[in-house]
Scaffold this active site. Sequence first.
Site, PDB file in Angstrom:
ATOM      1  N   ASP A  36       1.054  -1.166  -0.019  1.00 29.95           N
ATOM      2  CA  ASP A  36       0.123  -0.225   0.181  1.00 29.95           C
ATOM      3  C   ASP A  36       1.124   1.247   0.573  1.00 29.95           C
ATOM      4  OD1 ASP A  36      -2.579   0.583   1.074  1.00 29.95           O
ATOM      5  OD2 ASP A  36      -2.160   2.284   1.376  1.00 29.95           O
ATOM      6  N   ASN A  42     -12.441  -2.566   2.861  1.00 34.51           N
ATOM      7  CA  ASN A  42     -13.521  -1.900   3.252  1.00 34.51           C
ATOM      8  C   ASN A  42     -14.567  -1.612   1.718  1.00 34.51           C
ATOM      9  OD1 ASN A  42     -12.199  -1.396   4.749  1.00 34.51           O
ATOM     10  ND2 ASN A  42     -10.874   0.161   4.007  1.00 34.51           N
ATOM     11  N   GLN A  77     -14.266   2.580   1.013  1.00 33.58           N
ATOM     12  CA  GLN A  77     -13.525   2.586   0.090  1.00 33.58           C
ATOM     13  C   GLN A  77     -13.074   3.848  -0.331  1.00 33.58           C
ATOM     14  OE1 GLN A  77     -15.965  -1.288  -2.145  1.00 33.58           O
ATOM     15  NE2 GLN A  77     -13.597  -0.596  -3.753  1.00 33.58           N
ATOM     16  N   VAL A 105     -10.541   3.761  -3.493  1.00 35.43           N
ATOM     17  CA  VAL A 105     -10.600   2.888  -4.368  1.00 35.43           C
ATOM     18  C   VAL A 105     -11.408   2.013  -5.150  1.00 35.43           C
ATOM     19  CG1 VAL A 105      -8.339   2.176  -5.983  1.00 35.43           C
ATOM     20  CG2 VAL A 105      -8.044   3.578  -4.723  1.00 35.43           C
ATOM     21  N   HIS A 107     -10.540  -4.513  -3.270  1.00 34.98           N
ATOM     22  CA  HIS A 107      -8.769  -5.370  -2.603  1.00 34.98           C
ATOM     23  C   HIS A 107      -8.709  -5.263  -1.382  1.00 34.98           C
ATOM     24  CE1 HIS A 107      -9.918  -0.858  -2.682  1.00 34.98           C
ATOM     25  NE2 HIS A 107      -9.165  -1.141  -0.863  1.00 34.98           N
ATOM     26  N   HIS A 132      -7.256  -5.432   2.242  1.00 38.18           N
ATOM     27  CA  HIS A 132      -6.307  -4.986   3.413  1.00 38.18           C
ATOM     28  C   HIS A 132      -5.384  -6.201   3.994  1.00 38.18           C
ATOM     29  CE1 HIS A 132      -7.019  -0.913   2.657  1.00 38.18           C
ATOM     30  NE2 HIS A 132      -7.589  -1.317   2.390  1.00 38.18           N
TER      31      HIS A 132
HETATM   32  P1  DGP Z   1      -9.497   1.077   0.204  1.00 38.64           P
HETATM   33  O1  DGP Z   1      -9.267   2.955   1.714  1.00 38.64           O
HETATM   34  O2  DGP Z   1     -10.067   0.559   1.301  1.00 38.64           O
HETATM   35  O3  DGP Z   1     -10.164   1.910  -0.985  1.00 38.64           O
HETATM   36  O4  DGP Z   1      -7.961   1.545   0.075  1.00 38.64           O
HETATM   37  C1  DGP Z   1      -7.126   2.193  -0.606  1.00 38.64           C
HETATM   38  C2  DGP Z   1      -6.218   1.938  -0.631  1.00 38.64           C
HETATM   39  O5  DGP Z   1      -5.237   1.663  -2.010  1.00 38.64           O
HETATM   40  C3  DGP Z   1      -5.243   2.921   0.557  1.00 38.64           C
HETATM   41  O6  DGP Z   1      -4.995   2.860   1.566  1.00 38.64           O
HETATM   42  C4  DGP Z   1      -4.071   3.738  -0.449  1.00 38.64           C
HETATM   43  C5  DGP Z   1      -4.608   2.770  -1.598  1.00 38.64           C
HETATM   44  N1  DGP Z   1      -3.795   3.417  -3.021  1.00 38.64           N
HETATM   45  C6  DGP Z   1      -4.185   3.898  -2.856  1.00 38.64           C
HETATM   46  N2  DGP Z   1      -3.600   4.916  -4.345  1.00 38.64           N
HETATM   47  C7  DGP Z   1      -2.140   3.720  -4.847  1.00 38.64           C
HETATM   48  C8  DGP Z   1      -1.611   3.704  -5.623  1.00 38.64           C
HETATM   49  O7  DGP Z   1      -1.710   4.176  -6.458  1.00 38.64           O
HETATM   50  N3  DGP Z   1      -0.153   2.853  -5.015  1.00 38.64           N
HETATM   51  C9  DGP Z   1      -0.104   1.809  -4.203  1.00 38.64           C
HETATM   52  N4  DGP Z   1       0.589   0.842  -4.094  1.00 38.64           N
HETATM   53  N5  DGP Z   1      -1.579   2.033  -3.677  1.00 38.64           N
HETATM   54  C10 DGP Z   1      -2.576   2.670  -3.426  1.00 38.64           C
END
Ligand code: DGP
Length: 113
Positions: A30, A86, A93, A95, A99, A101
């Site tokens: 992350d 999430n 959530q 994104v 996914h 975590h």
């Molecule tokens: P959520 O809140 O459950 O949708 O978590 C999305 C997660 O994605 C957040 O912890 C940060 C991560 N994230 C967002 N953009 C990027 C990215 O471009 N690269 C990586 N490695 N993680 C990302």
Amino acid sequence: MAETIFSKIVRKEIPADILYEDNLCLAFRDINPQAPVHILVIPKEPIAKLSDIESKDHALMGHLLLTVKRVAEQEGLTNGYRVVINCNHDGGQTVDHLHLHILGGRQMTWPPG
Ligand code: DGP
């Protein structure tokens, strides 16, 4: 569904610290870690959110959980870890690509925020 940054990571169009990959899924660190170990496991198929999965996805969902176990072992999380999905707005959530975590490397607390 709308394209997200995670589809670009799957296609290697933007960089990520990838820890595991197979034909169905990808695991990468992350970008904004909330624990010493914070990894995301995603299906390559762009399912937007947990509430969108269907019966046909049951094998894929099992595979994602087995991948969580595999990557947690690979990372040496022998004391345990937390797995979080999430879902949608109230679930926090941000994104819209399903996914899981994996959070580890410290004592987790409950309830989550
Ligand atoms: P959520 O809140 O459950 O949708 O978590 C999305 C997660 O994605 C957040 O912890 C940060 C991560 N994230 C967002 N953009 C990027 C990215 O471009 N690269 C990586 N490695 N993680 C990302």
